[in-house]
Design an enzyme around this catalytic site. Sequence first.
Site, PDB file in Angstrom:
ATOM      1  N   SER A   1       0.801  -1.220   0.000  1.00  0.00           N
ATOM      2  CA  SER A   1       0.000   0.000   0.000  1.00  0.00           C
ATOM      3  C   SER A   1       0.841   1.281   0.000  1.00  0.00           C
ATOM      4  O   SER A   1       1.597   1.526  -0.924  1.00  0.00           O
ATOM      5  CB  SER A   1      -0.964  -0.051   1.196  1.00  0.00           C
ATOM      6  OG  SER A   1      -1.855   1.018   1.156  1.00  0.00           O
TER       7      SER A   1
ATOM      8  N   ASP B   1      -1.498   1.365  -3.562  1.00  0.00           N
ATOM      9  CA  ASP B   1      -2.273   0.266  -4.152  1.00  0.00           C
ATOM     10  C   ASP B   1      -3.684   0.710  -4.536  1.00  0.00           C
ATOM     11  O   ASP B   1      -4.552  -0.107  -4.828  1.00  0.00           O
ATOM     12  CB  ASP B   1      -2.313  -0.960  -3.230  1.00  0.00           C
ATOM     13  CG  ASP B   1      -3.065  -0.696  -1.923  1.00  0.00           C
ATOM     14  OD1 ASP B   1      -3.199   0.477  -1.551  1.00  0.00           O
ATOM     15  OD2 ASP B   1      -3.491  -1.667  -1.276  1.00  0.00           O
TER      16      ASP B   1
ATOM     17  N   ASP C   1      -6.251   2.123  -2.865  1.00  0.00           N
ATOM     18  CA  ASP C   1      -7.472   1.915  -2.068  1.00  0.00           C
ATOM     19  C   ASP C   1      -7.783   3.120  -1.179  1.00  0.00           C
ATOM     20  O   ASP C   1      -8.709   3.083  -0.385  1.00  0.00           O
ATOM     21  CB  ASP C   1      -7.434   0.601  -1.272  1.00  0.00           C
ATOM     22  CG  ASP C   1      -6.356   0.557  -0.198  1.00  0.00           C
ATOM     23  OD1 ASP C   1      -5.613   1.553  -0.054  1.00  0.00           O
ATOM     24  OD2 ASP C   1      -6.242  -0.476   0.484  1.00  0.00           O
TER      25      ASP C   1
ATOM     26  N   ALA D   1     -10.367   9.091   8.022  1.00  0.00           N
ATOM     27  CA  ALA D   1      -9.869  10.418   7.654  1.00  0.00           C
ATOM     28  C   ALA D   1      -8.772  10.316   6.580  1.00  0.00           C
ATOM     29  O   ALA D   1      -8.613  11.205   5.756  1.00  0.00           O
ATOM     30  CB  ALA D   1      -9.344  11.139   8.896  1.00  0.00           C
TER      31      ALA D   1
ATOM     32  N   PRO E   1      -3.160   3.231  21.786  1.00  0.00           N
ATOM     33  CA  PRO E   1      -1.903   2.573  21.444  1.00  0.00           C
ATOM     34  C   PRO E   1      -1.862   2.272  19.951  1.00  0.00           C
ATOM     35  O   PRO E   1      -2.883   1.947  19.349  1.00  0.00           O
ATOM     36  CB  PRO E   1      -1.955   1.269  22.260  1.00  0.00           C
ATOM     37  CG  PRO E   1      -3.402   1.022  22.510  1.00  0.00           C
ATOM     38  CD  PRO E   1      -4.086   2.356  22.528  1.00  0.00           C
ATOM     39  N   SER E   2      -0.699   2.416  19.337  1.00  0.00           N
ATOM     40  CA  SER E   2      -0.540   2.080  17.925  1.00  0.00           C
ATOM     41  C   SER E   2      -0.769   0.587  17.736  1.00  0.00           C
ATOM     42  O   SER E   2      -0.479  -0.204  18.625  1.00  0.00           O
ATOM     43  CB  SER E   2       0.876   2.442  17.480  1.00  0.00           C
ATOM     44  OG  SER E   2       1.211   1.736  16.318  1.00  0.00           O
TER      45      SER E   2
ATOM     46  N   ARG F   1      -0.509   7.038  20.211  1.00  0.00           N
ATOM     47  CA  ARG F   1      -0.918   8.128  19.317  1.00  0.00           C
ATOM     48  C   ARG F   1      -1.801   9.112  20.087  1.00  0.00           C
ATOM     49  O   ARG F   1      -2.715   8.696  20.800  1.00  0.00           O
ATOM     50  CB  ARG F   1      -1.658   7.567  18.101  1.00  0.00           C
ATOM     51  CG  ARG F   1      -0.788   6.575  17.329  1.00  0.00           C
ATOM     52  CD  ARG F   1      -1.325   6.250  15.957  1.00  0.00           C
ATOM     53  NE  ARG F   1      -0.529   5.214  15.315  1.00  0.00           N
ATOM     54  CZ  ARG F   1       0.639   5.418  14.703  1.00  0.00           C
ATOM     55  NH1 ARG F   1       1.145   6.642  14.649  1.00  0.00           N
ATOM     56  NH2 ARG F   1       1.301   4.421  14.145  1.00  0.00           N
TER      57      ARG F   1
END
EC number: 5.4.2.3
Length: 545
Positions: free
Chosen positions: A65, A279, A281, A372, A500-501, A508
């Site tokens: 991606s 990619d 999307d 977003a 948490p990521s 984050r």
Amino acid sequence: MAQFEEVSQKSKLHPKPEGLTLQYGTAGFRTHAKHLDHIMFRMGLLATLRSKKTKSTIGVMVTASHNPEEDNGVKLIDPMGEMVTAMWEGYATQLANAEQDSLLKELKDIIEKEDINMSEPASVYVGKDTRPSSASLSQAVLDGVSSLGGKTHDYGLVTTPQLHYMVCCCNTHGCYGSPTVEGYYQKLSQAFLQLTQNALNRTDDQKRLLVDGANGIGALKMREMEPFLRSEMQVVLSNDGSSGKLNHMCGADYVKVQQKAPQGMNMGVGERCCSFDGDADRIVYYYTDSKGCFHLLDGDKIATLISTYLKELLTQAGLNLQIAVVQTAYANGSSTRYLEDVMKVTVCCTKTGVKHLHHAAQEYDIGVYFEANGHGTVLFSKAAQKQIQELVKDPNSNDERKRAVKLLESTINLINQTVGDAISDMLVIEAVLAIRGMSAQDWDAIYTDLPNRQLKVTVSDRRVIDTTDAERRAVSPEGLQDTIDSLVKKYKSARSFVRPSGTEDVVRVYAEADTQESADSLAHEVSLAVYRLAGGIGDEPKPLH
């Protein structure tokens, strides 16, 4: 068993580096391409088992991606073109991390748990993006499928959404469309041309769109699709892969994060522009105003534009269908307020990650979801589609109803309901702007985003952060949420959350407020709280200004 003998032999050609562990996440597996050969072979095995289990065609897409060009990755696609189920994500991780000598044991374990009849035929569709590593890695997938006796159809270079589309077309026996790249172009372009017939007196300027292809597969496929759109759209393609590097200083992720135009694009004042990711999307739109100011139209703006258009058509068609917009905590507060207060549209908030949004959108007659970052689509329930279909055939409806319901029918045909699709989403947006006679500036003026800031804090273990309420509130560590609440009270129109990521040991931080200065200040103060209460490592976060 002879079939496992071949797996044993072939897996030696795709050996696993000792001690390497990888996790199948929302985006499948993703890491530096040199670590992925054994993973690809094993995902070929897993896709074959999944096909036998579901008695359907399964997809395997080789892509990373929006990651840098040297990375690669892989995603599995379930029968209706959706992401693979959570249970099988677990199997993917289990199989990927099995040491070489226990691979067969793990494979047989999955077969036993799922009660798979190994004499069932298997069919796997494989696609890849334009990365230099994709050719050899997709060959490893094909090796995996054939070593368990599965049949493959290698689509070669396709966008991720195109492969999702092919899988759905195959398993619905052509009801969704024809499972070829040409079939995809024909279905989408016909629907687009039908919709734009409803846009009166479009000038060449209004048909012109600048597209940043991120030097990836989306650029290649856009070129192929152009003839199908005839004169109804004039695409000016930059970052088409002829010279630049994939996702480098261009693409949807770069534009969204940097809040500026990609390199290699010559934008005139007020010109409509969009960027795909690697990619294809995800999509974001943008323009610059007469003062040279950059304006981003992200996933929130896209969801608002599309849901407003659909709501108007439902009203005109006299259809009582529930339309909802699914957002995450990252959605700008202004978009939520506009949708709820002005448009009177249901808004539902869910955890971050496309699979959560897709799942929530299935609960409504019409579910619009966009992260977003520009990844999203619209889902129409079977019942909603049936009602629309019946109204199209109804001889007694008046002209306004007939027009509205025909527009709805063409819009359904233009949308790729399997997954977010930059090309499909772009055509929907272009059609909506054309039908409503709107410029990018008109669209942008629907509501004004609240200034916001995203930061990340490195911690020793991200698992100390636990959240609830669709990740909008922190449950642990103790005292963190109370601190955030009291900091938010200091600013106007403010909110902030931490999570948490999913991929690295960072937390984050998101903050928004009435001014950029306040949003930056709140984000910094919350970062400090995370650093102090959640085991921050390295230097304490510094103020942004």
